[in-house]
Each structure stands twice: as structure tokens, then as C-alpha cells.
Design a protein around this motif. Structure first.
Motif, short mmCIF file in Angstrom:
data_model
loop_
_atom_site.label_atom_id
_atom_site.label_comp_id
_atom_site.label_asym_id
_atom_site.label_seq_id
_atom_site.Cartn_x
_atom_site.Cartn_y
_atom_site.Cartn_z
N ILE A 51 0.81 -1.22 0.00
CA ILE A 51 0.00 0.00 0.00
C ILE A 51 0.85 1.28 0.00
O ILE A 51 0.63 2.18 -0.80
CB ILE A 51 -0.92 0.04 1.25
CG1 ILE A 51 -1.95 -1.09 1.19
CG2 ILE A 51 -1.62 1.38 1.36
CD1 ILE A 51 -2.61 -1.37 2.54
N VAL A 52 1.82 1.36 0.93
CA VAL A 52 2.51 2.64 1.14
C VAL A 52 3.20 3.15 -0.14
O VAL A 52 3.01 4.32 -0.50
CB VAL A 52 3.47 2.56 2.35
CG1 VAL A 52 4.23 3.87 2.51
CG2 VAL A 52 2.69 2.25 3.63
N GLU A 54 2.31 2.56 -3.16
CA GLU A 54 1.22 2.97 -4.06
C GLU A 54 0.74 4.39 -3.75
O GLU A 54 0.35 5.13 -4.63
CB GLU A 54 0.02 2.03 -3.90
CG GLU A 54 0.21 0.65 -4.48
CD GLU A 54 -0.19 0.58 -5.94
OE1 GLU A 54 -1.06 1.37 -6.36
OE2 GLU A 54 0.37 -0.26 -6.66
N LEU A 55 0.78 4.74 -2.46
CA LEU A 55 0.27 6.04 -2.04
C LEU A 55 1.32 7.14 -2.18
O LEU A 55 1.00 8.23 -2.66
CB LEU A 55 -0.22 6.00 -0.59
CG LEU A 55 -1.37 5.06 -0.27
CD1 LEU A 55 -1.78 5.22 1.19
CD2 LEU A 55 -2.55 5.29 -1.19
N VAL A 56 2.54 6.88 -1.73
CA VAL A 56 3.52 7.98 -1.69
C VAL A 56 4.37 8.07 -2.95
O VAL A 56 5.02 9.07 -3.18
CB VAL A 56 4.45 7.91 -0.44
CG1 VAL A 56 3.63 7.93 0.83
CG2 VAL A 56 5.38 6.73 -0.49
N ARG A 70 -3.35 10.70 -4.81
CA ARG A 70 -3.53 9.34 -4.28
C ARG A 70 -3.16 9.25 -2.80
O ARG A 70 -3.74 8.46 -2.07
CB ARG A 70 -2.71 8.35 -5.10
CG ARG A 70 -3.29 8.17 -6.49
CD ARG A 70 -2.74 6.98 -7.23
NE ARG A 70 -3.54 6.84 -8.45
CZ ARG A 70 -3.70 5.71 -9.12
NH1 ARG A 70 -3.10 4.61 -8.72
NH2 ARG A 70 -4.44 5.67 -10.20
N THR A 73 -6.12 10.80 -0.95
CA THR A 73 -7.22 9.84 -0.98
C THR A 73 -6.97 8.68 -0.04
O THR A 73 -7.88 8.22 0.67
CB THR A 73 -7.41 9.30 -2.41
OG1 THR A 73 -7.55 10.40 -3.30
CG2 THR A 73 -8.62 8.41 -2.50
N GLY A 74 -5.72 8.20 -0.02
CA GLY A 74 -5.36 7.08 0.83
C GLY A 74 -5.58 7.40 2.31
O GLY A 74 -6.06 6.55 3.07
N ALA A 77 -9.21 7.22 2.94
CA ALA A 77 -9.63 5.81 2.94
C ALA A 77 -9.26 5.13 4.25
O ALA A 77 -10.01 4.31 4.77
CB ALA A 77 -9.01 5.09 1.75
N MET A 78 -8.09 5.48 4.79
CA MET A 78 -7.67 4.88 6.07
C MET A 78 -8.64 5.26 7.19
O MET A 78 -9.00 4.42 8.02
CB MET A 78 -6.26 5.33 6.44
CG MET A 78 -5.20 4.62 5.62
SD MET A 78 -3.55 5.20 6.08
CE MET A 78 -2.63 4.66 4.65
N THR A 90 -15.05 1.71 2.09
CA THR A 90 -13.71 2.26 1.89
C THR A 90 -13.44 2.53 0.41
O THR A 90 -12.92 3.58 0.03
CB THR A 90 -12.65 1.29 2.46
OG1 THR A 90 -12.99 0.97 3.81
CG2 THR A 90 -11.27 1.90 2.41
N GLY A 94 -13.14 6.13 -1.18
CA GLY A 94 -11.83 6.40 -1.79
C GLY A 94 -11.95 6.78 -3.26
O GLY A 94 -11.39 7.78 -3.70
N LEU A 98 -11.07 10.37 -4.94
CA LEU A 98 -10.03 10.44 -5.96
C LEU A 98 -10.58 11.04 -7.27
O LEU A 98 -9.96 11.92 -7.87
CB LEU A 98 -9.43 9.05 -6.23
CG LEU A 98 -8.29 9.05 -7.24
CD1 LEU A 98 -7.09 9.84 -6.73
CD2 LEU A 98 -7.86 7.63 -7.59
#
Lengths: 105, 226
Positions: A51-52, A54-56, A70, A73-74, A77-78, A90, A94, A98
């Protein structure tokens, strides 16, 4: 048989072997307690590791700023996942956030 | 038997949200495979035989530039190595099943099926039929991977990237992960694995996932002792 079929078959067998490996090994071999205790962290660690980035780093480029939609949005979603514990909510929240952000920015 | 059936359909249902992200991915794979020079039959067969999205993407890209078979096999093997972690993780839960079940569930042990199935195994209820749930989730993913490959291969259609459907995968994983962070060791394991995955993102063949997972596990164990 050409190279691509050979590659496919060998890799198919190897991949199946990887997936079966510990299911067979841990059957015959009593793993030490530390291994058994470590198993509960596997899903947590693997999911975070997927995940991380994908987000950062969307598109492979590190971007920790509000321009990274993203990441924003992440985070939303969290919060939704934490509050609702529900996959569908979620995703709906999300994707909604987005797509709206993408539309405006 | 009734409970087995309920578990099976429950597994399919819980896999559905992930499919929203998987289907466009399968379609893109199908198109990419053809443009790399694979025949339609080869492209579809790879989805059945290898059945591993990231490895398949890498393979067709390597095939396109005429990479020798041995290099492709080693690359695919390394990309799929992370599945060994999943194997270890589900092992205690499938230990009592017969060899046929173990064979089928191993074949279906992808990232997406694993994430959903392991979450269910950790739920508190004492169902004896959780392997049926795993089977349902795995088959739902398998079927949609085959169909979406076929749609990419035979129709050449793909979902526009601006829809950002690929992001539903990350969102599903967030929904599975966050509720499982119930104590300090879990939280620290998650944070360290995530940070290491970013720091080692330059590693080839998704090896950053393995490095990050191992460090996350070690941090989790270490913080449990304190």
C-alpha cells in the motif's frame, strides 16, 4: 515446443512450488515458536509494503505533498476503513474522493 | 455442507471489490501480451499456467525484446518469491486439509486471494469451513483473471486509465489492513514495512516487498517483547 511455451510451463511449475512450499514444509517440521509468532505479522507487513509505495510514489516517483492526490485519498480511505471496517465503504469513499480531486486538479 | 456453501459464497462476495481493480489489469495484460508478439493462445495459456499478474506483465515485456527463456524463468521466479511468505502464513490454517485441497489452494494463492483469505482466517469465529471461503475468493479471482485476459486478447479493449480503477486494489488492501492494526506491535510492523518498501523501491523484481515484509515482521516481534 517453442521457447515461450517452455518458459510458461517451467515458470508455472516453479510458481506453484513456491505457493505450496511452506504449506508442505510446516506440515512435516515443527517450526520454532518464534517462527509461529512471526506469522501473524505477515499479512500486516505485506499489505503495508504494497500500500505505502502505491500512495507515496504513484507512477514510481516519490511525492509527499498535497499535489499527490492518491496520498490524500489514501489518508481519507484509512479513516473510513478505521471507522467503518467495511471494504465496500472504503472503496466507494476512496474512489469518490479520488475522482472528484482528479476532476478539479 | 450448508455451512461450506455459505463460506464459499461469502468468499466470492468478499473478493468482488478487489475484482474492480483486477479486471482492467487483466485486460491490459492481454493487450500487452499480443503487442509483445505472443499468440492469443499463448497469452491466455500464460494466465492459466503462471497465474500471477505482475510476473506475467514482466514476462511479456521481456519476451517483446527477445530475452532468453532462462532469464525470463529466473525473473518470473524471483518476482513470485513473495508468495512463499503467503504460503508460510496460510500453512497453519490449511494443515488439516487433504493433499487435493492443499494443491488447489496453493494454485490459487495470489496476492489478492491471500489478502482476503488470511483476513478471514484471523476472524474470531470458529467456522470449520474457512477453506471453502478461501476457495470461493480464489476461484472468483481466477475466473475474472481468465475472462479479463480473454477480453484484452480477443476484443483488444481496455478501461481508460483516467478512471483510476487500478487504485481500488490499494483501497481494498487498506480496508483489510487498517482494522487488523489492533496493538502496538502490529502498528509498528505496518509502519516499518511501509517505510522500508518505499526506501527499497529501487530494487528490481518486487524484492522490496520481501525485504520490507521481513523487516516489518522483525520489528513486530521485537516490539512484542517490550
Amino acid at each position: 515446443m517453442n521457447a515461450i511455451w517452455l518458459t510458461m510451463f517451467i515458470l508455472g511449475i516453479l510458481t506453484f512450488g513456491i505457493r505450496l512450499s511452506f504449506i508442505v514444509i510446516l506440515d512435516r517440521w515443527q517450526a520454532p515458536p518464534i517462527i509461529q509468532r512471526s506469522l501473524r505479522f505477515v499479512p500486516i507487513a505485506v499489505l503495508s509494503a504494497i500500500i505505502v509505495p502505491e500512495l507515496v510514489m504513484p507512477g514510481g516517483i516519490l511525492n509527499i505533498s498535497p499535489t499527490n492526490l492518491r496520498l490524500l485519498t489514501g489518508i481519507v480511505a484509512m479513516l473510513v476503513a478505521w471507522k467503518t471496517k467495511n471494504i465496500v465503504w472504503t472503496i466507494v469513499a476512496g474512489m469518490g474522493v479520488l475522482l472528484v480531486l482528479q476532476y478539479f486538479f | 455442507m450448508q455451512t461450506a456453501k455459505i463460506e464459499f459464497f461469502h468468499g466470492i462476495k468478499d473478493e468482488l471489490p478487489i475484482l474492480v481493480g483486477v479486471i482492467p489489469f487483466g485486460m491490459i495484460y492481454g493487450i500487452l501480451a499480443l503487442s509483445a508478439g505472443l499468440s492469443k493462445a499463448e497469452a491466455q495459456a500464460m494466465s492459466v499456467i503462471v497465474f500471477a499478474g505482475s510476473a506475467q506483465f514482466m514476462l511479456v515485456q521481456l519476451a517483446a525484446v527477445g530475452t532468453p527463456a532462462l532469464v525470463m524463468i529466473i525473473t518470473g521466479f524471483v518476482v513470485n518469491l513473495r508468495h512463499a511468505l503467503y504460503s508460510a502464513s496460510v500453512a497453519p490454517h490449511v494443515q488439516k486439509l487433504n493433499p487435493l485441497w492443499k494443491t488447489i489452494l496453493s494454485y490459487l494463492l495470489t496476492d489478492e486471494a491471500y489478502a482476503v483469505a488470511i483476513t478471514h482466517y484471523y476472524r474470531k469465529d470458529k467456522s470449520r469451513y474457512k477453506h471453502w471461503y478461501f476457495l470461493g475468493a480464489g476461484l472468483a479471482l481466477w475466473t475474472s483473471w481468465q475472462i479479463s485476459t480473454a477480453v484484452g486478447v480477443f476484443l483488444g479493449t481496455q478501461v481508460p486509465p483516467s478512471w483510476s480503477l487500478d487504485f481500488t486494489l490499494a483501497l481494498t488492501f487498506i480496508a483489510l489492513l487498517i482494522p487488523s492494526l489492533k496493538d502496538h506491535p502490529s502498528l509498528l510492523a505496518a509502519i516499518s514495512a511501509g517505510a522500508v518498501a518505499v526506501l527499497t523501491a529501487g530494487l528490481p523484481y518486487k524484492l522490496n516487498l520481501i525485504v520490507a515484509a521481513i523487516i516489518g515482521i522483525v520489528v513486530g516481534l521485537w516490539s512484542e517483547k517490550k
